[in-house]
Design an enzyme around this catalytic site. Structure first.
Site, mmCIF file in Angstrom:
data_model
loop_
_atom_site.group_PDB
_atom_site.id
_atom_site.type_symbol
_atom_site.label_atom_id
_atom_site.label_comp_id
_atom_site.label_asym_id
_atom_site.label_seq_id
_atom_site.Cartn_x
_atom_site.Cartn_y
_atom_site.Cartn_z
ATOM 1 N N ASP A 1 13.033 51.440 2.154
ATOM 2 C CA ASP A 1 12.006 51.234 3.188
ATOM 3 C C ASP A 1 11.547 52.490 3.933
ATOM 4 O O ASP A 1 11.335 52.450 5.153
ATOM 5 C CB ASP A 1 12.496 50.202 4.207
ATOM 6 C CG ASP A 1 12.813 48.853 3.580
ATOM 7 O OD1 ASP A 1 12.675 48.710 2.361
ATOM 8 O OD2 ASP A 1 13.224 47.939 4.324
ATOM 9 N N LYS B 1 10.258 43.645 -0.998
ATOM 10 C CA LYS B 1 11.215 42.653 -0.500
ATOM 11 C C LYS B 1 10.711 42.029 0.800
ATOM 12 O O LYS B 1 10.203 42.729 1.672
ATOM 13 C CB LYS B 1 12.588 43.310 -0.288
ATOM 14 C CG LYS B 1 12.612 44.438 0.723
ATOM 15 C CD LYS B 1 13.940 45.185 0.650
ATOM 16 C CE LYS B 1 14.121 46.212 1.737
ATOM 17 N NZ LYS B 1 14.157 45.727 3.088
ATOM 18 N N CYS C 1 18.197 47.463 7.377
ATOM 19 C CA CYS C 1 17.967 47.248 5.942
ATOM 20 C C CYS C 1 18.949 47.987 5.045
ATOM 21 O O CYS C 1 19.276 47.492 3.958
ATOM 22 C CB CYS C 1 16.517 47.580 5.593
ATOM 23 S SG CYS C 1 15.378 46.364 6.304
HETATM 24 N N1 TIU Z 1 13.769 48.470 6.950
HETATM 25 C C1 TIU Z 1 14.327 48.027 8.079
HETATM 26 O O1 TIU Z 1 15.387 48.476 8.487
HETATM 27 N N2 TIU Z 1 13.610 47.053 8.757
HETATM 28 C C2 TIU Z 1 13.682 46.873 10.119
HETATM 29 O O2 TIU Z 1 13.050 45.991 10.665
HETATM 30 N N3 TIU Z 1 14.448 47.770 10.812
HETATM 31 C C3 TIU Z 1 14.584 47.836 12.170
HETATM 32 O O3 TIU Z 1 15.440 48.616 12.616
HETATM 33 N N4 TIU Z 1 13.796 47.134 12.957
#
Ligand code: TIU
Length: 223
Positions: free
Chosen positions: A27, A132, A165
């Site tokens: 991500d 995802k 994530c």
């Molecule tokens: N990719 C991921 O970690 N999504 C989140 O929403 N992370 C947050 O820390 N908000």
């Protein structure tokens, strides 16, 4: 490239066989790292994540040069939000909700500018990109099949955010039998203390979820 190497890590070094090892970059999207995206709408200081980009890029470059498997993931939803549970959309009090129009397009929606991976870590042609809907990269995706097809046993995990994530994905992978090595400097959180504790949680209890290593240790092992 040697067939296998001992990789320095905590709580203990581990043998890495490169042919069954994948780099998984979680991500690294504009929605999390740049102003105007999902992360900022939640009230976070997105500049906290920038420090992970360069080390992550160094490992990515080394994996590409060695011809090893690279997998990128992106968190996001279909334009009709059919894969976004109401409980996720309604959560908290963000300045913009998932699907709302923002400066980089609709927040956390596939195909929008904010959903894409940051320029410095942009996937090369042929690299796998897993889309995802959840925090974990296995839930409702083809990742498990992709790894099985390629005989992957060890994952070197980078990305954001450490405790969300990255952690969810590592926990999912650990239960599926993968050795997970989290590269500390290639991950980041909006909360530096969560990053630190998140790494401690991975490697505590003899490596309850996996190992913690770093970009420099991976580069040393690969060279
Ligand atoms: N990719 C991921 O970690 N999504 C989140 O929403 N992370 C947050 O820390 N908000």
């Amino acid at each position: 490239l040697p067939t296998k190497n001992l990789l320095a890590a905590e709580p203990a070094p581990l043998d890495v066989t490169w042919a069954n090892t994948a780099l998984v970059i979680i991500d690294m999207q504009r929605d999390f790292l740049e102003p105007g995206g999902f992360g900022e709408t939640l009230g976070n200081d997105v500049s906290q994540l920038t420090r992970a980009v360069r080390p992550c890029g160094d490992v990515l470059k080394a994996f590409r040069a060695a011809g090893l498997l690279v997998i990128h993931t992106r968190e996001g939803h279909l334009p009709d939000l059919s894969d976004a549970p109401p409980a996720k959309i309604e959560r908290g009090a963000p300045s913009l909700r998932i699907g709302d129009p923002g400066p980089m397009g609709r927040i956390l929606i596939r195909g929008e500018a904010g959903h894409d991976i940051v320029e410095a870590l942009y996937p090369a042609n042929g690299e796998i990109v897993i889309d995802k809907p959840g925090k974990g990269a296995f839930y409702a995706t083809e990742l498990g099949d992709v790894l099985k097809q390629r005989g992957i046993e060890t994952l070197l995990v980078c990305g954001v955010t450490t405790e969300v994530c990255v952690h969810t994905t590592v926990r999912e992978a650990n239960d599926r039998g993968y050795r997970c090595v989290v590269l500390a400097d290639c991950c980041a959180s909006y909360f530096p203390e969560f990053h630190e504790m998140g790494l401690c949680m991975i490697k505590a209890q003899g490596g309850i979820f996996g190992w913690v290593s770093s970009s420099s240790e991976v580069l040393a092992a690969l060279n």
